[in-house]
Design an enzyme around this catalytic site. Structure first.
Site, PDB file in Angstrom:
ATOM      1  N   GLY A 239      -0.604   9.157  -0.827  1.00  0.00           N
ATOM      2  CA  GLY A 239      -0.800   7.886  -1.495  1.00  0.00           C
ATOM      3  C   GLY A 239      -0.915   6.691  -0.573  1.00  0.00           C
ATOM      4  N   SER A 240      -0.337   5.583  -1.010  1.00  0.00           N
ATOM      5  CA  SER A 240      -0.600   4.279  -0.402  1.00  0.00           C
ATOM      6  C   SER A 240      -0.160   4.145   1.051  1.00  0.00           C
ATOM      7  CB  SER A 240       0.083   3.188  -1.234  1.00  0.00           C
ATOM      8  OG  SER A 240      -0.470   3.126  -2.525  1.00  0.00           O
ATOM      9  N   ALA A 241       0.609   5.075   1.549  1.00  0.00           N
ATOM     10  CA  ALA A 241       1.049   4.988   2.946  1.00  0.00           C
ATOM     11  C   ALA A 241      -0.119   4.967   3.928  1.00  0.00           C
ATOM     12  CB  ALA A 241       1.975   6.158   3.273  1.00  0.00           C
ATOM     13  N   VAL A 242      -1.294   5.472   3.533  1.00  0.00           N
ATOM     14  CA  VAL A 242      -2.435   5.522   4.460  1.00  0.00           C
ATOM     15  C   VAL A 242      -3.181   4.198   4.523  1.00  0.00           C
ATOM     16  CG1 VAL A 242      -2.727   7.969   3.917  1.00  0.00           C
ATOM     17  CG2 VAL A 242      -4.197   6.286   2.821  1.00  0.00           C
TER      18      VAL A 242
END
Length: 298
Positions: free
Chosen positions: A126-129
């Site tokens: 998810g949004s960690a990238v």
């Protein structure tokens, strides 16, 4: 068979762990009796591996992980979870400080210790990238450090639910890169992907992107280690899992390319995520993680 190890660290360092056998030169007479025996080498015991992991800190990480996951499961929020994992590394050296994991069978809900899941299980993270997405867009030139504000406009494709952020449509009229990361805007990342793919878009019509959009974005992610083996000195590491780039008819999966931009498509390992975040923390150096700090003979 005098092997010391058959898996993981012991297998990787078998050559130093097993030591060396003694060597003796024996002279045999005509009657097969030993005439003399001379020791040429008395042999040497195997060496020791001194690990980077501190046992006290490791125990604290394991307890924190177990308590957190247990709390989530007790609240009824973790019944479909594959498990929980934690790994810590010195971002300036690559020294692994702790590694822990618990795997849950989603059918039986049985929990097993699974520290190795850090290197051999992959997840859609998810949004960690999104940090890597922004940095890739900066390298690509579709935004610059001084010019990176975009309209926060949802994307409407035929036959597909509106592609938007978690927050309600219209919450923000526009966002710059820092703000987009702060509020975790999916829209901002998807527009970056569209710009990198030299998009042709109008609402409710089919989106056209360059055919190299997947390889381009993955190339930027690879610079941080996402999608690549880290090279940790622990056998069994996997590279993750890439989603398809085309459908069965050979059409580019443009919607999936947009999903890739905000971390909702390819699968990465936790050790890859650790390497990526560490590269941001240390101002751009991609460190190779390691568990064996030194080898000693005592």
């Amino acid at each position: 068979n005098d092997r010391v190890g058959t898996s993981y660290l012991e297998k990787a360092y078998e050559n130093v762990l097993k030591g060396s056998k003694s060597q003796t030169q024996v002279e045999i007479g005509n009657n097969n009796q030993i005439i003399q025996s001379v020791s040429k080498f008395k042999g040497q015991q195997g060496a020791n591996l001194n690990l980077t992991i501190d046992s006290d800190y490791q125990k604290k990480v394991e307890k924190s992980l177990s308590d957190t996951f247990s709390s989530i499961r007790s609240a009824g929020a973790g019944s479909l979870s594959d498990g929980a994992y934690a790994v810590a590394m010195d971002p300036n050296t690559g020294r692994i400080l702790a590694m822990a994991g618990q795997h849950q069978d989603v059918q039986t809900h049985k929990i097993e210790d699974d520290a190795l899941g850090v290197i051999n299980r992959a997840f859609v993270v998810g949004s960690a990238v999104k940090g890597a997405t922004v940095l890739g867009a900066l390298q690509d030139g579709v935004i610059t450090v001084n010019s990176n504000t975009q309209a926060d406009t949802p994307i409407y494709l035929p036959g597909t639910p509106v592609k938007k952020s978690v927050y309600p449509v219209g919450t923000f009229s526009s966002l710059d890169a820092a703000s987009a990361l702060e509020v975790s805007s999916n829209i901002y990342m998807m527009w970056l992907a569209m710009k990198e793919g030299h998009y042709a878009y109008s609402p409710n019509n089919y989106l056209k992107l360059n055919s190299d959009i997947f390889s381009k974005m993955r190339g930027y992610f690879n610079q941080f280690g996402l999608g690549l083996k880290t090279g940790i000195d622990l056998p069994g590491e996997i590279a993750g899992l890439e989603g398809n780039t085309h459908d069965s008819s050979g059409n580019l999966l443009v919607g999936s390319a947009l999903d890739l931009s905000y971390g909702n498509y390819d699968n990465y390992t936790l050790i890859q995520m650790l390497q990526y975040i560490s590269a941001i923390a240390n101002n751009g150096y991609r460190m190779k993680p390691f568990l064996v700090n030194s080898i000693s003979q005592t």
